[in-house]
Write a protein that holds these residues in place. Structure first.
Motif, PDB file in Angstrom:
ATOM      1  N   VAL A   1      12.783  27.998   2.373  1.00 30.51           N
ATOM      2  CA  VAL A   1      13.515  29.202   1.998  1.00 30.51           C
ATOM      3  C   VAL A   1      13.133  30.319   2.413  1.00 30.51           C
ATOM      4  CG1 VAL A   1      14.137  30.634  -0.041  1.00 30.51           C
ATOM      5  CG2 VAL A   1      14.315  28.189  -0.224  1.00 30.51           C
ATOM      6  N   LEU A   2      11.757  30.401   2.365  1.00 29.70           N
ATOM      7  CA  LEU A   2      11.011  31.716   3.178  1.00 29.70           C
ATOM      8  C   LEU A   2      11.153  31.836   4.518  1.00 29.70           C
ATOM      9  CD1 LEU A   2       7.487  31.855   1.173  1.00 29.70           C
ATOM     10  CD2 LEU A   2       9.600  33.389   0.801  1.00 29.70           C
ATOM     11  N   LEU A   3      11.248  30.709   5.246  1.00 27.72           N
ATOM     12  CA  LEU A   3      11.334  30.461   6.601  1.00 27.72           C
ATOM     13  C   LEU A   3      12.497  30.936   6.953  1.00 27.72           C
ATOM     14  CD1 LEU A   3      10.116  30.154   9.498  1.00 27.72           C
ATOM     15  CD2 LEU A   3      10.881  27.579   8.982  1.00 27.72           C
ATOM     16  N   ALA A   4      13.743  30.509   6.219  1.00 31.42           N
ATOM     17  CA  ALA A   4      15.225  30.820   6.554  1.00 31.42           C
ATOM     18  C   ALA A   4      15.456  32.301   6.484  1.00 31.42           C
ATOM     19  CB  ALA A   4      16.192  29.868   5.713  1.00 31.42           C
ATOM     20  N   ILE A   5      14.949  32.864   5.619  1.00 35.65           N
ATOM     21  CA  ILE A   5      15.008  34.406   5.182  1.00 35.65           C
ATOM     22  C   ILE A   5      14.404  35.220   6.193  1.00 35.65           C
ATOM     23  CG2 ILE A   5      14.326  36.371   3.618  1.00 35.65           C
ATOM     24  CD1 ILE A   5      14.678  34.196   1.480  1.00 35.65           C
ATOM     25  N   LEU A   6      13.105  34.849   6.768  1.00 42.42           N
ATOM     26  CA  LEU A   6      12.475  35.574   7.699  1.00 42.42           C
ATOM     27  C   LEU A   6      13.263  35.571   8.963  1.00 42.42           C
ATOM     28  CD1 LEU A   6       9.961  37.056   8.808  1.00 42.42           C
ATOM     29  CD2 LEU A   6       8.875  34.791   9.006  1.00 42.42           C
ATOM     30  N   MET A   7      13.724  34.296   9.218  1.00 42.73           N
ATOM     31  CA  MET A   7      14.126  34.036  10.779  1.00 42.73           C
ATOM     32  C   MET A   7      15.604  34.646  10.695  1.00 42.73           C
ATOM     33  SD  MET A   7      12.477  32.586  12.621  1.00 42.73           S
ATOM     34  CE  MET A   7      13.531  32.124  14.076  1.00 42.73           C
ATOM     35  N   CYS A   8      16.319  34.581   9.891  1.00 45.83           N
ATOM     36  CA  CYS A   8      17.850  35.449   9.722  1.00 45.83           C
ATOM     37  C   CYS A   8      17.357  36.832   9.993  1.00 45.83           C
ATOM     38  CB  CYS A   8      18.375  35.052   8.605  1.00 45.83           C
ATOM     39  SG  CYS A   8      19.137  33.597   8.403  1.00 45.83           S
ATOM     40  N   LEU A   9      16.282  37.421   9.447  1.00 41.85           N
ATOM     41  CA  LEU A   9      16.185  38.806   9.692  1.00 41.85           C
ATOM     42  C   LEU A   9      15.562  39.106  10.956  1.00 41.85           C
ATOM     43  CD1 LEU A   9      14.104  39.591   6.161  1.00 41.85           C
ATOM     44  CD2 LEU A   9      16.286  40.546   6.766  1.00 41.85           C
ATOM     45  N   VAL A  10      14.900  38.509  11.843  1.00 43.38           N
ATOM     46  CA  VAL A  10      14.505  38.603  13.040  1.00 43.38           C
ATOM     47  C   VAL A  10      15.066  37.976  14.165  1.00 43.38           C
ATOM     48  CG1 VAL A  10      12.115  39.225  11.979  1.00 43.38           C
ATOM     49  CG2 VAL A  10      12.807  36.829  12.870  1.00 43.38           C
ATOM     50  N   ILE A  11      16.316  37.466  14.114  1.00 43.14           N
ATOM     51  CA  ILE A  11      16.991  36.800  15.089  1.00 43.14           C
ATOM     52  C   ILE A  11      17.581  37.515  16.223  1.00 43.14           C
ATOM     53  CG2 ILE A  11      19.199  36.244  13.828  1.00 43.14           C
ATOM     54  CD1 ILE A  11      17.341  33.702  16.119  1.00 43.14           C
ATOM     55  N   GLY A  12      18.015  38.625  15.910  1.00 40.08           N
ATOM     56  CA  GLY A  12      18.527  39.708  16.847  1.00 40.08           C
ATOM     57  C   GLY A  12      17.459  40.067  17.907  1.00 40.08           C
ATOM     58  N   PRO A  13      16.317  40.479  17.185  1.00 41.25           N
ATOM     59  CA  PRO A  13      15.280  40.851  18.309  1.00 41.25           C
ATOM     60  C   PRO A  13      14.698  39.659  19.026  1.00 41.25           C
ATOM     61  CG  PRO A  13      15.048  42.191  15.996  1.00 41.25           C
ATOM     62  CD  PRO A  13      16.052  41.049  15.913  1.00 41.25           C
ATOM     63  N   ILE A  14      14.695  38.537  18.640  1.00 39.42           N
ATOM     64  CA  ILE A  14      14.058  37.490  19.161  1.00 39.42           C
ATOM     65  C   ILE A  14      15.106  36.970  20.293  1.00 39.42           C
ATOM     66  CG2 ILE A  14      13.916  34.800  19.105  1.00 39.42           C
ATOM     67  CD1 ILE A  14      12.756  35.136  16.232  1.00 39.42           C
ATOM     68  N   LEU A  15      16.383  36.865  20.188  1.00 40.66           N
ATOM     69  CA  LEU A  15      17.477  36.782  21.170  1.00 40.66           C
ATOM     70  C   LEU A  15      17.087  37.802  22.364  1.00 40.66           C
ATOM     71  CD1 LEU A  15      20.759  35.747  19.253  1.00 40.66           C
ATOM     72  CD2 LEU A  15      18.999  34.422  20.605  1.00 40.66           C
ATOM     73  N   ARG A  16      16.831  39.070  21.873  1.00 41.62           N
ATOM     74  CA  ARG A  16      16.784  40.229  23.075  1.00 41.62           C
ATOM     75  C   ARG A  16      15.472  39.842  23.715  1.00 41.62           C
ATOM     76  NH1 ARG A  16      21.528  42.419  24.068  1.00 41.62           N
ATOM     77  NH2 ARG A  16      22.643  43.400  22.496  1.00 41.62           N
ATOM     78  N   LEU A  17      14.557  39.464  23.144  1.00 37.73           N
ATOM     79  CA  LEU A  17      13.106  39.178  23.703  1.00 37.73           C
ATOM     80  C   LEU A  17      13.201  38.163  24.692  1.00 37.73           C
ATOM     81  CD1 LEU A  17      10.044  39.978  23.827  1.00 37.73           C
ATOM     82  CD2 LEU A  17       9.798  38.170  21.880  1.00 37.73           C
TER      83      LEU A  17
END
Length: 451
Positions: free
Chosen positions: A108-124
């Motif tokens: 649950v913690l991992l899902a929340i974290l990844m949804c918050l940062v997925i945009g910057p990760i795709l840009r990176l």
């Protein structure tokens, strides 16, 4: 009621046991890869190369987080297998309770974290602007459903730890059919694009999870636990976290390297992403015999290690490698005979550059399958006997190698460097693992209790 299909792997012919237990793994992987292929094929044929590239550019991220969850449960399952092999019913129930607590908390913690940062990760990762919106939509839905994926992995891992790999296969077959039906409904009828493809996958996984839960509640009383079993036992939690973390780190570390490589692929353009995506889907399909055998090997070795049958563990590894080599050379033949036609069918592309690059990727990787067979076998054997450090180190070697290729090789060799990176690193890691297997195997003593 006695539990159906509980399999004690500490007796009987080793080769037959390995094959019969690996077969449901193989069929499960086949079903999963078929509906992944359906996803990719629908995207490519109905929405064009950009949609296929949008799914492809997120594959490394999706694989990273799902392999993390799968690695945790595979590691937890090793503890269950040892408890089952040693006939320790109390520890088995405690381990089931611990698996539930750890899975819910971590994922649950991992899902929340990844949804918050997925945009910057795709840009990176240098995701091209023309496919960015589709890629973010697809992967965000998949990541939000990570707890569902983890729960299915947990429940199926429980069944497999007791030697039942058939029931998860049956439920997966049902969910795979649902996935295809929902794909067609969401894409052809509702025109939801790649978001509809992601939603179909999520609903299919949810069905698998529900079916596994109902089956365990009805037929596996030895997996039921009460409040006493759910109390936190520091020794057990340490053992499970150690086993789960080592397996998860082993799987995620080298997949983290794949994320770096994906960034290099993305910088080469949409057509290159399309070629690599189509080839990778076929690669996953062709690699199923090796992954199925190594997955079955883990449970087989874990149970026999728990029973103190070390020579049976070693024989299991020898037979796994022999069977894996036979399938590897068969796959190489199929690739060279039918590869181009398969790539065109998956990608929906007639672009000569896409087809040429995809075929080059596929030939490089399937040629390395014999090496990969030995690598995976020795790696999973050491996990099964509780030697966690060496597999993690081998994954770190892969990560470092992929980072080096990403920044020093691929910029100069282009897509050729992408094709070379994994087969080259397989050779290095295989040599490292075989050397350490020989060293470690001499320290294992037949007949000693390992629980």
């Amino acid at each position: 009621m006695a539990a159906p299909r509980v399999k004690d792997m500490t007796t009987g012919p080793v080769g037959k046991t390995l094959i019969l237990f690996a077969l449901p793994f193989f069929l499960s992987s086949l079903l999963q890869n078929i509906y992944n292929l359906v996803d990719a094929t629908l995207a490519g044929h109905l929405y064009g190369e950009a949609a296929l590239a949008a799914i492809g550019t997120t594959t490394s991220i999706f694989t990273l987080v799902t392999m993390f969850a799968n690695g945790l449960n595979t590691g937890f399952g090793i503890v269950l297998s040892r408890a089952f092999g040693s006939h320790d019913q109390n520890k088995l129930k405690q381990a089931v309770a611990a698996m539930l607590v750890l899975n819910l908390g971590i994922n649950v913690l991992l899902a929340i974290l990844m949804c918050l940062v997925i945009g910057p990760i795709l840009r990176l990762l240098n995701t091209p602007d023309e496919i960015f919106a589709q890629a973010k939509s697809y992967i965000s839905i998949i990541l939000a459903a990570l707890p569902i994926t983890a729960m299915y992995n947990m429940l199926s891992s429980m069944l497999r730890s007791l030697g039942n790999s058939r029931t998860p296969l049956f439920f997966l077959a049902i969910s795979s059919c649902l996935n295809v039906v929902l794909d067609l409904a969401f894409v052809l009828l509702l025109d939801w694009g790649v978001a509809g493809i992601a939603l179909a996958t999520v609903f299919a996984q949810l069905l698998s999870c529900i079916l596994c839960f109902i089956h365990i509640r009805r037929h596996y009383p030895q997996l039921h636990f009460n409040r006493n079993h759910a109390r936190i036992d520091k020794v057990l939690y340490t053992e499970m976290l150690s086993s789960g973390a080592s397996m998860s780190l082993m799987m995620t570390i080298f997949n983290l390297g794949s994320v770096c490589v994906q960034g290099a692929i993305n910088s080469l353009g949409t057509y290159t992403i399309t070629a690599q995506t189509a080839a990778r889907k076929l690669y996953n399909l062709m690699n199923m015999p090796q992954t199925s055998l190594s997955s079955a090997l883990t449970t087989l070795v874990s149970q026999n290690y728990g029973a103190g049958k070390i020579e049976r563990c070693k024989r299991s590894l020898r037979l796994e490698i022999i069977f894996g080599l036979i399938t590897s050379f068969t796959v190489i033949l199929i690739t060279n005979l039918f590869g181009p036609a398969l790539i065109k069918a998956v990608s929906g592309s007639s672009d000569p550059e896409v087809l040429k690059n995809a075929m080059m990727y596929l030939r490089f990787h399937t040629a390395g399958f014999p090496i990969l067979t030995i690598l995976m076998g020795t790696r999973m054997f050491m996990q099964g006997v509780g030697r966690k450090i060496v597999p993690i180190v081998s994954s770190i070697i892969e990560l470092i190698g992929k980072v080096i290729f990403t920044f020093l090789v691929i910029p100069y060799l282009g897509f050729l460097g992408v094709c070379m990176v994994e087969p080259f690193l397989w050779v290095i890691c295989m040599l490292f693992l075989v050397f350490n297997f020989i060293r470690i195997s001499r320290t294992l003593k037949e007949g000693a209790s390992t629980i």
